[in-house]
Design a protein around this motif. Sequence first.
Motif, short mmCIF file in Angstrom:
data_model
loop_
_atom_site.label_atom_id
_atom_site.label_comp_id
_atom_site.label_asym_id
_atom_site.label_seq_id
_atom_site.Cartn_x
_atom_site.Cartn_y
_atom_site.Cartn_z
N ASP A 38 95.65 -9.05 34.73
CA ASP A 38 94.82 -10.19 34.35
C ASP A 38 94.76 -11.12 35.55
OD1 ASP A 38 93.41 -12.19 33.14
OD2 ASP A 38 94.88 -12.59 31.56
N TRP A 39 93.56 -11.28 36.13
CA TRP A 39 93.36 -12.17 37.28
C TRP A 39 93.07 -13.56 36.72
CZ3 TRP A 39 90.95 -9.93 42.28
CH2 TRP A 39 91.44 -8.64 42.50
N ILE A 40 93.99 -14.48 36.92
CA ILE A 40 93.99 -15.77 36.22
C ILE A 40 93.49 -16.87 37.15
CG2 ILE A 40 95.38 -17.37 34.90
CD1 ILE A 40 97.48 -15.06 34.68
N GLY A 41 92.46 -17.57 36.73
CA GLY A 41 91.94 -18.66 37.55
C GLY A 41 91.47 -18.16 38.90
N SER A 42 90.76 -17.04 38.92
CA SER A 42 90.45 -16.34 40.17
C SER A 42 89.09 -16.73 40.73
CB SER A 42 90.49 -14.83 39.93
OG SER A 42 90.00 -14.14 41.06
N VAL A 43 89.07 -17.10 41.99
CA VAL A 43 87.82 -17.20 42.75
C VAL A 43 87.76 -16.08 43.79
CG1 VAL A 43 87.72 -19.70 42.38
CG2 VAL A 43 88.72 -18.81 44.49
N ASP A 59 82.72 -22.28 29.32
CA ASP A 59 81.34 -22.76 29.23
C ASP A 59 80.35 -21.83 29.92
OD1 ASP A 59 81.69 -23.22 31.95
OD2 ASP A 59 81.67 -25.40 31.81
N GLY A 60 80.84 -20.66 30.43
CA GLY A 60 79.96 -19.67 31.03
C GLY A 60 79.82 -19.77 32.53
N ARG A 61 80.32 -20.84 33.15
CA ARG A 61 80.24 -20.96 34.60
C ARG A 61 81.34 -20.15 35.27
NH1 ARG A 61 81.12 -26.99 36.03
NH2 ARG A 61 82.57 -26.78 34.27
N LEU A 62 81.05 -19.64 36.48
CA LEU A 62 82.12 -19.10 37.29
C LEU A 62 83.01 -20.24 37.75
CD1 LEU A 62 80.32 -16.48 39.57
CD2 LEU A 62 81.93 -16.00 37.71
N LEU A 63 84.32 -20.02 37.74
CA LEU A 63 85.25 -21.04 38.22
C LEU A 63 84.92 -21.46 39.64
CD1 LEU A 63 87.83 -22.75 38.03
CD2 LEU A 63 89.12 -20.71 38.73
N ALA A 64 84.54 -20.49 40.48
CA ALA A 64 84.21 -20.81 41.88
C ALA A 64 83.08 -21.82 41.95
CB ALA A 64 83.84 -19.54 42.63
#
Length: 346
Positions: A38-43, A59-64
């Motif tokens: 599980d890649w957690i909080g991954s950019v 909300d559907g956005r990429l974290l990056a």
Amino acid sequence: MQPVALSANMPRSFYQGAGRIDRLRGTPVATDPYHPEDWIGSVTARSGAAPSGLTTLPDGRLLAAAIAGEPERWLGPEHVAAYGADPAILVKLLDAGERLPLHVHPNRDFARTHLSSPYGKTEAWVIVEAAPDAGIHLGFARDVEAEELAGWVRGQRVEEMLAAANRIPVRPGDAIVCPAGVPHAIGRDILLVELQEPTDYSVLLEWEGYDIEAESGHLGLGFDQALRCVDRTSWSSGRLDDLRRARRSGRDVRPGADRLFAEVADAFFAAERLHPDPVSVLDPAFSVVVVIDGTGTLEAEHGDPVEVRAGDTLLVPYASGECTLRGGTTAIRCRPPRPAQPIAAR
């Protein structure tokens, strides 16, 4: 700014898990075992496979993209001054259902020269579960000549390579640093939290028997070049102890929080074991929290309380302010290196 509870982000891999992540979470075990991480909080995306590996927020956005839009609220002004809109860390839950192949990650100098990256891949592990006979291979037990290593890799003489490597027993609670360049293989029947520099660079010394081709193992450089990143020196018991020893003055750095990893990790990342007594205090910082047992509540200075249970993974933005964890729970808090000086220009 509210801490964010994340859904699982489990890209397909070349080795098998054993359902430990699902069991930690109390969810049905997936039928496909080839999703052991599980890649957690991954950019950070899987090498050559973007967008696989990237975290999508609820909300559907990429974290990056979210961080790029508000870097100081997510990461803090000091972090942004040093690293830009880059968390400078990747965190994973990793379930080794089989022994991982012996492999190596390049260091920053090699990555800058050959891969146009400011980051190599020093990593570290916090052992969550381990079978009684579980262990890892870490570093060669003797000096290895370049031609000997190349011959092992060309001929896939795996038993000779493993015989030349140190095997270290592990148990739950261990915290171990693996510097870039050091050959290593995580053994089977281990569940761990992994912190690493934010890349997906691996040089494979072994690939036979895994769902991967040799061409994937040299970073596009060819093995003659790629194997130059390998630390072929002897890792004595004393050197290994330096990677495993308890941190000096690591206990109770704040109420209910113990600092993990020896000081050699400080340039790359930091981790804390949170054990509320009656609370664990989290200073303001971008961080990933992995709950490893029990239930509790994460309360943010700026945000609503979040109920947590074993297996939950959360992102805590800098703008959440000081947080407290309460309840009968234990968690691992993972955070980027504290800003000291800017990383080499990207």
